[in-house]
Design an enzyme around this catalytic site. Sequence first.
Site, mmCIF file in Angstrom:
data_model
loop_
_atom_site.group_PDB
_atom_site.id
_atom_site.type_symbol
_atom_site.label_atom_id
_atom_site.label_comp_id
_atom_site.label_asym_id
_atom_site.label_seq_id
_atom_site.Cartn_x
_atom_site.Cartn_y
_atom_site.Cartn_z
ATOM 1 N N CYS A 59 0.837 -1.202 0.000
ATOM 2 C CA CYS A 59 0.000 0.000 0.000
ATOM 3 C C CYS A 59 0.877 1.260 0.000
ATOM 4 O O CYS A 59 1.843 1.352 0.762
ATOM 5 C CB CYS A 59 -0.911 -0.009 1.222
ATOM 6 S SG CYS A 59 -1.993 1.429 1.290
ATOM 7 N N CYS A 63 0.423 4.848 6.937
ATOM 8 C CA CYS A 63 -0.200 4.705 8.261
ATOM 9 C C CYS A 63 0.798 4.039 9.220
ATOM 10 O O CYS A 63 1.271 2.925 8.947
ATOM 11 C CB CYS A 63 -1.472 3.875 8.163
ATOM 12 S SG CYS A 63 -2.592 4.466 6.887
ATOM 13 N N CYS A 66 0.508 0.312 10.328
ATOM 14 C CA CYS A 66 0.063 -0.730 9.387
ATOM 15 C C CYS A 66 1.198 -1.546 8.762
ATOM 16 O O CYS A 66 2.089 -0.994 8.106
ATOM 17 C CB CYS A 66 -0.777 -0.104 8.286
ATOM 18 S SG CYS A 66 -1.496 -1.373 7.209
ATOM 19 N N CYS A 103 -16.166 -9.798 5.900
ATOM 20 C CA CYS A 103 -15.508 -8.508 5.653
ATOM 21 C C CYS A 103 -14.278 -8.710 4.781
ATOM 22 O O CYS A 103 -13.430 -9.552 5.081
ATOM 23 C CB CYS A 103 -15.069 -7.882 6.964
ATOM 24 S SG CYS A 103 -16.389 -7.792 8.169
ATOM 25 N N CYS A 135 -19.235 -6.736 4.074
ATOM 26 C CA CYS A 135 -18.570 -5.482 4.411
ATOM 27 C C CYS A 135 -17.268 -5.427 3.615
ATOM 28 O O CYS A 135 -16.664 -6.473 3.345
ATOM 29 C CB CYS A 135 -18.285 -5.430 5.909
ATOM 30 S SG CYS A 135 -17.494 -3.896 6.436
ATOM 31 N N CYS A 195 -19.314 1.615 8.741
ATOM 32 C CA CYS A 195 -18.531 0.956 9.787
ATOM 33 C C CYS A 195 -17.294 1.812 9.988
ATOM 34 O O CYS A 195 -16.458 1.908 9.089
ATOM 35 C CB CYS A 195 -18.154 -0.462 9.347
ATOM 36 S SG CYS A 195 -17.007 -1.286 10.486
ATOM 37 N N ARG A 267 -17.603 -3.445 17.797
ATOM 38 C CA ARG A 267 -16.832 -4.663 17.492
ATOM 39 C C ARG A 267 -15.492 -4.652 18.216
ATOM 40 O O ARG A 267 -14.690 -3.735 18.020
ATOM 41 C CB ARG A 267 -16.616 -4.770 15.975
ATOM 42 C CG ARG A 267 -17.928 -4.858 15.236
ATOM 43 C CD ARG A 267 -17.762 -4.987 13.725
ATOM 44 N NE ARG A 267 -19.030 -4.722 13.078
ATOM 45 C CZ ARG A 267 -20.007 -5.616 12.882
ATOM 46 N NH1 ARG A 267 -19.825 -6.880 13.237
ATOM 47 N NH2 ARG A 267 -21.146 -5.259 12.316
HETATM 48 N N1 SAM Z 1 -6.599 0.344 3.178
HETATM 49 C C1 SAM Z 1 -7.870 0.503 3.727
HETATM 50 C C2 SAM Z 1 -7.946 1.618 4.717
HETATM 51 O O1 SAM Z 1 -6.946 2.027 5.261
HETATM 52 O O2 SAM Z 1 -9.061 2.100 4.937
HETATM 53 C C3 SAM Z 1 -8.429 -0.764 4.342
HETATM 54 C C4 SAM Z 1 -7.566 -1.732 5.119
HETATM 55 S S1 SAM Z 1 -6.918 -1.125 6.675
HETATM 56 C C5 SAM Z 1 -5.719 -2.375 7.045
HETATM 57 C C6 SAM Z 1 -8.270 -1.373 7.818
HETATM 58 C C7 SAM Z 1 -8.069 -0.890 9.247
HETATM 59 O O3 SAM Z 1 -7.314 -1.844 9.981
HETATM 60 C C8 SAM Z 1 -7.320 0.409 9.478
HETATM 61 O O4 SAM Z 1 -8.123 1.529 9.285
HETATM 62 C C9 SAM Z 1 -6.894 0.284 10.930
HETATM 63 O O5 SAM Z 1 -7.848 0.902 11.768
HETATM 64 C C10 SAM Z 1 -6.847 -1.220 11.158
HETATM 65 N N2 SAM Z 1 -5.473 -1.680 11.425
HETATM 66 C C11 SAM Z 1 -4.485 -1.844 10.508
HETATM 67 N N3 SAM Z 1 -3.347 -2.258 11.099
HETATM 68 C C12 SAM Z 1 -3.604 -2.343 12.426
HETATM 69 C C13 SAM Z 1 -2.811 -2.705 13.553
HETATM 70 N N4 SAM Z 1 -1.519 -3.024 13.441
HETATM 71 N N5 SAM Z 1 -3.396 -2.707 14.769
HETATM 72 C C14 SAM Z 1 -4.705 -2.369 14.886
HETATM 73 N N6 SAM Z 1 -5.495 -2.010 13.864
HETATM 74 C C15 SAM Z 1 -4.952 -1.988 12.638
HETATM 75 FE FE1 SF4 Z 2 -2.751 1.226 3.404
HETATM 76 FE FE2 SF4 Z 2 -2.618 0.032 5.754
HETATM 77 FE FE3 SF4 Z 2 -3.077 2.642 5.631
HETATM 78 FE FE4 SF4 Z 2 -5.003 0.902 4.808
HETATM 79 S S1 SF4 Z 2 -4.221 1.141 6.886
HETATM 80 S S2 SF4 Z 2 -4.317 2.780 3.777
HETATM 81 S S3 SF4 Z 2 -3.683 -0.744 3.975
HETATM 82 S S4 SF4 Z 2 -1.180 1.594 4.959
#
Ligand code: SAM
Ligand code: SF4
Length: 325
Positions: A59, A63, A66, A103, A135, A195, A267
């Site tokens: 990606c 973030c 992530c 989901c 979802c 959500c 959730r």
């Molecule tokens: N890329 C899309 C986005 O960012 O909206 C969808 C996938 S993203 C992985 C979905 C959610 O997973 C993120 O918004 C975050 O809140 C949660 N998430 C991702 N990594 C995480 C982590 N290490 N610990 C807790 N929540 C996490």
């Molecule tokens: Fe990309 Fe992870 Fe951020 Fe979703 S949460 S936009 S997968 S870096």
Amino acid sequence: MVSSSQAALPSAQRIEELLAIYELPLLDLVYRAATVHREQHDPHDIQQAALLSIKTGGCPENCGYCPQSARHDTDVNAQRMLSVETVLSAARDAQAGGATRFCMGAAWRNVRDGADFDAVLAMVRGVRELGMEACATLGMLTPEQAQRLAEAGLTAYNHNLDSGPDFYPEVVSTRRYEDRLATLDAVDAAGIGLCCGGILGMGESRRDRVAMLALLADRTPQPTSVPINALVAVPGTPMGEREQIDGLEVVRMVATARIALPRARVRLSAGRRQLGRDLQILAFMAGANSIFVGEKLLTTRNQQLDEDAALFDALGLPRTPALAG
Ligand code: SAM
Ligand code: SF4
Ligand code: DTB
């Protein structure tokens, strides 16, 4: 100035109001949330949802939490999108195990029209044909894309605000809070359930957490689903060294969400396993009414099925086939 077609950010007074709830003596807070919960929901109804990463890694966003960001050096490698058949076969398995919601997550910054999006629409239609709630979480959406997801029958779109607006710049710099809000508006406009939730334990304050809840609670309509995640600290991410959050903060957040958004499904999402059995039970008392079941969340380890079987036994709730062991 952060804005969207919905009202501006919550007032300082609204934030104070929710902070006062969040900081109530714990037993008063849990009792109040449990009371709201029992007025609005069947307390035995804890929905089991299945989660599948349909497009993992690579990606372009950064973030800080992530593991799927291409900018962080983690064990997650970029993969191609799964086929429609693979995803629907996973949905059938999840349904046979007792999940009623499926989901699908993609590590995209935003959706692009084309073959991949068409495939996602086919997945959504297929999941709905099974009779499950569908979802998806695919990053930012245009109003037209949201409309197409609605036409495919999508039940809800997951798009988290993650934290309050003041802390957000510490979480990610490749997009702004306004970008997230614009997608939330597109989802609402298409008539899809929203959500939207956040993550605890990134270094944010209690005020940041309740600022997010105030913003969600003040939306019309309110989100139908609020995932509360505890950070899963993944080595190689900027937040990989963060200390595990005190589980009672998760309980307080769940309870405040239950009071502020009485109808939503709250959730208990990432980091559930790290809470341990007894704090999960306290979170259910405080109004959490859904969990993700299965070995993995998107890329990290979830609580395992035998542990969930023991959890349901302890609660005195029937085991679903996946937990039957
Ligand atoms: N890329 C899309 C986005 O960012 O909206 C969808 C996938 S993203 C992985 C979905 C959610 O997973 C993120 O918004 C975050 O809140 C949660 N998430 C991702 N990594 C995480 C982590 N290490 N610990 C807790 N929540 C996490
Ligand atoms: Fe990309 Fe992870 Fe951020 Fe979703 S949460 S936009 S997968 S870096
Ligand atoms: C949400 O708020 N939590 C789920 C779901 N929405 C998509 C995802 C949690 C992901 C945890 C990190 C991982 O497994 O990669």
